[in-house]
Design a protein around this motif. Structure first.
Motif, PDB file in Angstrom:
ATOM      1  N   VAL A  86       0.853  -1.189   0.000  1.00 35.22           N
ATOM      2  CA  VAL A  86       0.000   0.000   0.000  1.00 35.22           C
ATOM      3  C   VAL A  86       0.889   1.239   0.000  1.00 35.22           C
ATOM      4  CG1 VAL A  86      -1.878  -1.179   1.200  1.00 35.22           C
ATOM      5  CG2 VAL A  86      -0.154   0.060   2.527  1.00 35.22           C
ATOM      6  N   PRO A  87       0.343   2.400  -0.384  1.00 29.37           N
ATOM      7  CA  PRO A  87       1.138   3.629  -0.378  1.00 29.37           C
ATOM      8  C   PRO A  87       1.824   3.857   0.966  1.00 29.37           C
ATOM      9  CG  PRO A  87      -0.937   4.013  -1.487  1.00 29.37           C
ATOM     10  CD  PRO A  87      -1.020   2.637  -0.912  1.00 29.37           C
ATOM     11  N   GLY A  88       3.101   4.228   0.886  1.00 26.00           N
ATOM     12  CA  GLY A  88       3.892   4.435   2.097  1.00 26.00           C
ATOM     13  C   GLY A  88       4.791   3.265   2.435  1.00 26.00           C
ATOM     14  N   ASP A  89       4.485   2.082   1.890  1.00 25.09           N
ATOM     15  CA  ASP A  89       5.347   0.918   2.116  1.00 25.09           C
ATOM     16  C   ASP A  89       6.675   1.092   1.388  1.00 25.09           C
ATOM     17  OD1 ASP A  89       3.417  -0.272   3.652  1.00 25.09           O
ATOM     18  OD2 ASP A  89       2.760  -1.700   2.113  1.00 25.09           O
ATOM     19  N   GLU A  90       7.690   0.370   1.861  1.00 26.87           N
ATOM     20  CA  GLU A  90       9.015   0.438   1.253  1.00 26.87           C
ATOM     21  C   GLU A  90       9.518  -0.956   0.889  1.00 26.87           C
ATOM     22  OE1 GLU A  90      11.846   2.854   3.323  1.00 26.87           O
ATOM     23  OE2 GLU A  90      10.419   4.518   3.585  1.00 26.87           O
ATOM     24  N   VAL A  91      10.324  -0.990  -0.168  1.00 25.19           N
ATOM     25  CA  VAL A  91      10.884  -2.236  -0.699  1.00 25.19           C
ATOM     26  C   VAL A  91      12.397  -2.080  -0.802  1.00 25.19           C
ATOM     27  CG1 VAL A  91      10.933  -3.831  -2.668  1.00 25.19           C
ATOM     28  CG2 VAL A  91       8.793  -2.663  -2.045  1.00 25.19           C
ATOM     29  N   ILE A  92      13.122  -3.110  -0.394  1.00 26.62           N
ATOM     30  CA  ILE A  92      14.571  -3.162  -0.606  1.00 26.62           C
ATOM     31  C   ILE A  92      14.812  -4.180  -1.711  1.00 26.62           C
ATOM     32  CG2 ILE A  92      16.829  -3.613   0.412  1.00 26.62           C
ATOM     33  CD1 ILE A  92      15.532  -3.062   3.159  1.00 26.62           C
ATOM     34  N   ALA A  93      15.390  -3.722  -2.820  1.00 30.16           N
ATOM     35  CA  ALA A  93      15.627  -4.585  -3.980  1.00 30.16           C
ATOM     36  C   ALA A  93      17.111  -4.606  -4.321  1.00 30.16           C
ATOM     37  CB  ALA A  93      14.825  -4.091  -5.185  1.00 30.16           C
ATOM     38  N   PHE A 109       4.994   1.569  -9.846  1.00 25.53           N
ATOM     39  CA  PHE A 109       4.623   1.513  -8.436  1.00 25.53           C
ATOM     40  C   PHE A 109       5.155   2.678  -7.606  1.00 25.53           C
ATOM     41  CE2 PHE A 109       3.400  -2.769  -9.589  1.00 25.53           C
ATOM     42  CZ  PHE A 109       2.231  -2.917  -8.864  1.00 25.53           C
ATOM     43  N   GLU A 110       6.234   3.318  -8.037  1.00 24.90           N
ATOM     44  CA  GLU A 110       6.668   4.522  -7.316  1.00 24.90           C
ATOM     45  C   GLU A 110       5.585   5.602  -7.374  1.00 24.90           C
ATOM     46  OE1 GLU A 110      10.469   6.030  -8.491  1.00 24.90           O
ATOM     47  OE2 GLU A 110      11.536   4.782  -7.040  1.00 24.90           O
ATOM     48  N   LYS A 111       4.816   5.641  -8.467  1.00 27.44           N
ATOM     49  CA  LYS A 111       3.735   6.628  -8.613  1.00 27.44           C
ATOM     50  C   LYS A 111       2.617   6.409  -7.593  1.00 27.44           C
ATOM     51  CE  LYS A 111       4.329   7.392 -13.585  1.00 27.44           C
ATOM     52  NZ  LYS A 111       3.680   7.264 -14.921  1.00 27.44           N
ATOM     53  N   THR A 112       2.523   5.191  -7.061  1.00 25.88           N
ATOM     54  CA  THR A 112       1.470   4.901  -6.083  1.00 25.88           C
ATOM     55  C   THR A 112       1.900   5.213  -4.659  1.00 25.88           C
ATOM     56  OG1 THR A 112       2.122   2.588  -5.665  1.00 25.88           O
ATOM     57  CG2 THR A 112       0.718   3.011  -7.583  1.00 25.88           C
ATOM     58  N   GLY A 113       3.136   5.705  -4.497  1.00 21.14           N
ATOM     59  CA  GLY A 113       3.600   6.058  -3.156  1.00 21.14           C
ATOM     60  C   GLY A 113       4.412   4.986  -2.480  1.00 21.14           C
ATOM     61  N   ILE A 114       4.834   3.971  -3.232  1.00 24.58           N
ATOM     62  CA  ILE A 114       5.720   2.935  -2.687  1.00 24.58           C
ATOM     63  C   ILE A 114       7.157   3.354  -2.967  1.00 24.58           C
ATOM     64  CG2 ILE A 114       6.417   0.512  -2.848  1.00 24.58           C
ATOM     65  CD1 ILE A 114       3.480  -0.075  -3.658  1.00 24.58           C
ATOM     66  N   ARG A 136       8.336  -3.516   3.865  1.00 27.21           N
ATOM     67  CA  ARG A 136       7.412  -4.645   3.769  1.00 27.21           C
ATOM     68  C   ARG A 136       7.936  -5.798   2.907  1.00 27.21           C
ATOM     69  NH1 ARG A 136       5.918  -2.345   7.373  1.00 27.21           N
ATOM     70  NH2 ARG A 136       3.970  -1.224   7.782  1.00 27.21           N
ATOM     71  N   LEU A 137       8.929  -5.520   2.057  1.00 24.05           N
ATOM     72  CA  LEU A 137       9.335  -6.533   1.090  1.00 24.05           C
ATOM     73  C   LEU A 137      10.821  -6.396   0.770  1.00 24.05           C
ATOM     74  CD1 LEU A 137       8.532  -8.737  -1.073  1.00 24.05           C
ATOM     75  CD2 LEU A 137       8.077  -6.821  -2.638  1.00 24.05           C
TER      76      LEU A 137
END
Length: 379
Positions: A86-93, A109-114, A136-137
């Motif tokens: 959901v918007p505001g979540d963060e991902v480490i890739a 997905f960056e446009k959705t606030g992630i 979150r991921l």
């Protein structure tokens, strides 16, 4: 049951109506119900299809998971995982990853606030400074595309479990024959089944495999609701491909080892990226978590110019200049202008992906013919 046997028999039962040993292609969009809401487990083909169900069961078994889900492409499978957020979540890739995944993350997905952090994961501990309450991921490829870096799945999984973060591992380059991320602690394993699972460059397909029941239900809801599902013909082709995966992967590995060492000894070749070299930084981890080193590799020329690379790329006869990988035929690729063109040049260069890098997907042809073709192209 050994994996070679699983690959042939997983998910496959004789057709109950005819006894056909091969799973039928159920080419239908809907299913007759005996009464409203009363049916034999199938209502509408976006939600369920018997050919797809057989493949999903097979994929789960060969990745040692409980649940498999099929999608219309590898990117569609990636998209489904990101829809858990959901918007505001963060991902480490990982910072060295497929260009299509990078594009999906940054342009969609960056446009959705992630928020996404792209990190060198060759040392698992390097992700800790990026973990916070919004993480979150964790998203990893190993071996990575196209620089063949190795990520320690078990070490990442330990951190992910400690912090209660999902770990998704893209296992496309290794295939289930060489590596099983769920066994090492990953929560989700992803494949572009277009590649080694299909194996014949004739299908576009993606899949996810997981163990957790609740996670499966969430991802199935995305699959059903967003509708990026494969058709039954595509599922049939992947089912067919699975039956020879072990035979093909053995040959990919044998040929890959020969070509990697041959390239390294060539006087005009600069650096060769292949995780089977004993001096590769990730060799020890690769040997621990993989059963072979595969047929994917990249290299540069000593004349490290784009012009020299283009000459090689346009001079092979057996190695076709094309996108994709993992088919029975060998392919040659220019990541900077093809598979990774969506990554900004400064980002590519920072991660070591130069304009002159050449990527190879070594097929199952006679290896002497491949050497001769490359020798003539390199000069």
């Amino acid at each position: 049951m050994k994996l070679s046997t699983k690959l042939i028999h997983a998910g496959v039962e004789p057709d109950p109506s005819t006894g056909a040993i091969m799973t039928p292609i159920y080419q239908t969009s809907t299913y007759v119900q005996s009464a409203p809401g009363v049916h034999k487990g199938y209502e509408y083909a976006r939600s369920q299809n018997p050919t797809r169900a057989a493949l999903e069961a097979a994929l789960a078994q060969i990745e040692n998971g409980r649940h498999g889900l099929c999608f219309s492409s590898g990117v569609a499978a990636s998209d489904a995982v990101l829809r858990l957020l959901v918007p505001g979540d963060e991902v480490i890739a990982c910072n060295d990853l497929y260009g299509g995944t990078y594009r999906l993350f940054t342009k969609i997905f960056e446009k959705t606030g992630i928020r996404f952090h792209f990190v060198n994961m060759q040392e698992a501990e390097a992700i800790r400074p990026y973990i916070n309450a919004k993480t979150r991921l964790i998203w990893a490829e190993t071996p990575t595309n196209p620089l063949m870096n190795i990520v320690d799945i078990e070490a990442l999984a330990s951190i992910a479990k400690e912090k209660r973060i999902l770990l998704c591992v893209d296992n496309t380059f290794a295939s289930p024959y060489l590596q099983n991320p769920l066994d090492l602690g990953a929560d989700i394993v992803l494949h572009s089944a277009t590649k080694y699972l299909g194996g014949h460059s004739d299908v576009i397909h993606g899949c996810l495999v997981m163990n957790d029941d609740e996670l499966r239900e969430k991802l199935y809801f995305v699959q059903k609701s967003c509708g990026a599902v494969p058709g039954p013909q595509d599922c049939f082709l992947v089912l067919r491909g699975l039956k020879t995966l072990h035979v093909r992967m053995d040959r990919h590995c044998i040929n890959g080892e020969v070509i990697a060492h041959w390239l390294r000894s060539h006087p005009k070749v600069g650096k060769v990226y292949w995780c089977g070299f004993q001096d590769h930084p990730g060799y020890a981890i690769a040997r621990k978590q993989m059963r072979g080193f595969g047929g994917m590799m990249s290299f540069t020329l000593k004349d490290d110019s784009l012009e020299a690379a283009k000459k090689v790329l346009s001079s092979t006869r057996l190695l076709a200049l094309a996108e994709s990988l993992g088919g029975v035929e060998s392919l040659i690729n220019h990541p900077a202008s093809m598979t990774h063109a969506s990554i900004p040049r400064e980002e590519r260069l920072k991660n070591g992906l130069t304009d002159s890098l050449i990527r190879l997907s070594i097929g199952i042809e006679d290896v002497d013919d491949l050497k001769a073709d490359l020798s003539e192209a390199i000069g």
